[in-house]
Motif scaffolding. Structure first.
Motif, PDB file in Angstrom:
ATOM      1  N   GLY A 148      24.739  33.544  29.736  1.00 16.90           N
ATOM      2  CA  GLY A 148      24.625  34.216  28.450  1.00 16.90           C
ATOM      3  C   GLY A 148      24.914  35.699  28.589  1.00 16.90           C
ATOM      4  N   THR A 149      25.644  36.257  27.647  1.00 18.94           N
ATOM      5  CA  THR A 149      26.012  37.668  27.747  1.00 18.94           C
ATOM      6  C   THR A 149      24.841  38.596  27.487  1.00 18.94           C
ATOM      7  OG1 THR A 149      26.723  37.665  25.428  1.00 18.94           O
ATOM      8  CG2 THR A 149      28.406  37.221  27.097  1.00 18.94           C
ATOM      9  N   ASN A 150      23.776  38.093  26.855  1.00 12.96           N
ATOM     10  CA  ASN A 150      22.594  38.915  26.582  1.00 12.96           C
ATOM     11  C   ASN A 150      21.434  38.595  27.518  1.00 12.96           C
ATOM     12  OD1 ASN A 150      24.095  39.933  24.505  1.00 12.96           O
ATOM     13  ND2 ASN A 150      22.773  39.213  22.854  1.00 12.96           N
ATOM     14  N   GLU A 177      31.181  32.158  29.330  1.00  8.78           N
ATOM     15  CA  GLU A 177      30.209  33.101  28.795  1.00  8.78           C
ATOM     16  C   GLU A 177      29.712  32.610  27.438  1.00  8.78           C
ATOM     17  OE1 GLU A 177      31.607  37.260  30.899  1.00  8.78           O
ATOM     18  OE2 GLU A 177      32.252  36.877  28.823  1.00  8.78           O
ATOM     19  N   HIS A 179      28.219  33.892  24.352  1.00  4.13           N
ATOM     20  CA  HIS A 179      28.031  35.178  23.681  1.00  4.13           C
ATOM     21  C   HIS A 179      26.778  35.185  22.815  1.00  4.13           C
ATOM     22  CE1 HIS A 179      31.696  37.093  25.046  1.00  4.13           C
ATOM     23  NE2 HIS A 179      32.318  35.952  24.856  1.00  4.13           N
ATOM     24  N   SER A 180      26.029  36.246  22.938  1.00  2.00           N
ATOM     25  CA  SER A 180      24.796  36.546  22.200  1.00  2.00           C
ATOM     26  C   SER A 180      23.602  35.739  22.681  1.00  2.00           C
ATOM     27  CB  SER A 180      24.978  36.345  20.687  1.00  2.00           C
ATOM     28  OG  SER A 180      24.952  34.974  20.341  1.00  2.00           O
ATOM     29  N   ASP A 181      23.766  34.919  23.719  1.00  2.00           N
ATOM     30  CA  ASP A 181      22.639  34.123  24.199  1.00  2.00           C
ATOM     31  C   ASP A 181      21.960  34.810  25.377  1.00  2.00           C
ATOM     32  OD1 ASP A 181      20.912  32.001  24.044  1.00  2.00           O
ATOM     33  OD2 ASP A 181      22.497  30.491  24.040  1.00  2.00           O
ATOM     34  N   ARG A 226      35.836  34.437  32.337  1.00  2.00           N
ATOM     35  CA  ARG A 226      35.164  34.995  31.157  1.00  2.00           C
ATOM     36  C   ARG A 226      35.497  34.150  29.934  1.00  2.00           C
ATOM     37  NH1 ARG A 226      32.618  39.685  32.240  1.00  2.00           N
ATOM     38  NH2 ARG A 226      33.447  41.146  33.785  1.00  2.00           N
ATOM     39  N   PRO A 228      35.038  32.174  26.779  1.00  2.00           N
ATOM     40  CA  PRO A 228      33.951  32.087  25.794  1.00  2.00           C
ATOM     41  C   PRO A 228      33.643  30.627  25.459  1.00  2.00           C
ATOM     42  CG  PRO A 228      35.998  32.721  24.727  1.00  2.00           C
ATOM     43  CD  PRO A 228      36.277  32.715  26.188  1.00  2.00           C
TER      44      PRO A 228
END
Length: 239
Positions: A148-150, A177, A179-181, A226, A228
């Motif tokens: 997760g990117t977060n 990746e 995103h936002s997880d 990378r 998504p």
């Protein structure tokens, strides 16, 4: 094959899921390596259920590795040996989350392992001796890292850097990746589980992957590292 004692008290394989519960039908074993806390399994439990549904009739069986107080890499190695003792000469996948993801990557050189799935692996820039995480032992394996990117607990950039090094030793390496997880991969758990099932089934059963995984494996760095994870992944795979 000789039976080997567990490396530490408390290390054992959990109850099998999949393959109709019959030893004679098992063609591959997925060993699930949880993180430090059994109260935070991340996506491993739904992954185990999904793998049992998707691969059970093809002979795939999943076990959670319940490790003791000793080194987790030793527990993973013992678990792979135990899988061979129980089921014979079958391929093994190490699938881990958090600290278990790091263990899957570190123990992936076991001779029976052909697939490594690391979800939100807890990686440092270097190990205790100051050396970078090893990657050459992953050659010849199918390797997927999902992060997760977060993620505030495990730096996703660390897994990217490891994947970049692993890709040089093993072209069959990719990374997605989310995103936002965050670390638990909860926001897009369904997609993460679908991706894990697609990868494991492709590596151990069918030899085929969905188009996004195929593209990620084929793409040169950094594109294939990378990649998504698309919202809704898995809803129409191979449909």
């Amino acid at each position: 094959m000789a039976q080997h004692a567990p490396p530490a008290r408390g290390v054992r394989l959990g109850r099998p899921a999949g393959a109709n519960g019959s030893v004679s039908t098992v063609s591959g074993v997925v060993l699930l390596l949880p993180g430090v806390s059994r109260f935070s399994p991340g996506p491993l439990r739904p992954l185990a259920r999904a793998l049992a549904r998707a691969g059970g009739t093809d002979g795939l069986v999943a076990h959670t590795v319940q490790h003791g107080a000793g080194p987790q890499e030793e527990a993973a190695g013992w678990a792979a040996d135990e899988a061979l003792r129980r089921y014979g000469d079958v391929p093994v996948c190490l699938a881990g989350y958090g600290a278990g993801g790091r263990t899957a990557l570190r123990a992936g050189g076991h001779g029976a392992v052909n697939t490594v799935l690391a979800l939100a692996p807890c990686l440092g820039v270097a190990d205790e001796e100051g050396s970078p995480e090893p990657v050459k032992h992953l050659a010849g394996r199918q390797v997927l890292i999902v992060h997760g990117t977060n993620d505030a607990r495990s730096d996703p950039e660390s897994s990217f850097l490891l994947a970049a090094r692993a890709k040089k030793a093993n072209r069959s390496t990719c990374r997605f990746e989310v995103h936002s997880d965050g670390h638990g991969l909860r926001e897009h758990q369904a997609e993460v589980v679908a991706l894990g099932v697609d990868f494991v089934m492709g590596a151990m059963v069918s030899g085929r992957y969905s188009r996004p995984v195929t593209d990620a494996l084929a793409a040169p760095p950094p594109l294939g590292l990378r990649m998504p994870l698309a919202s809704g992944f898995g809803r129409s795979l191979r449909g």
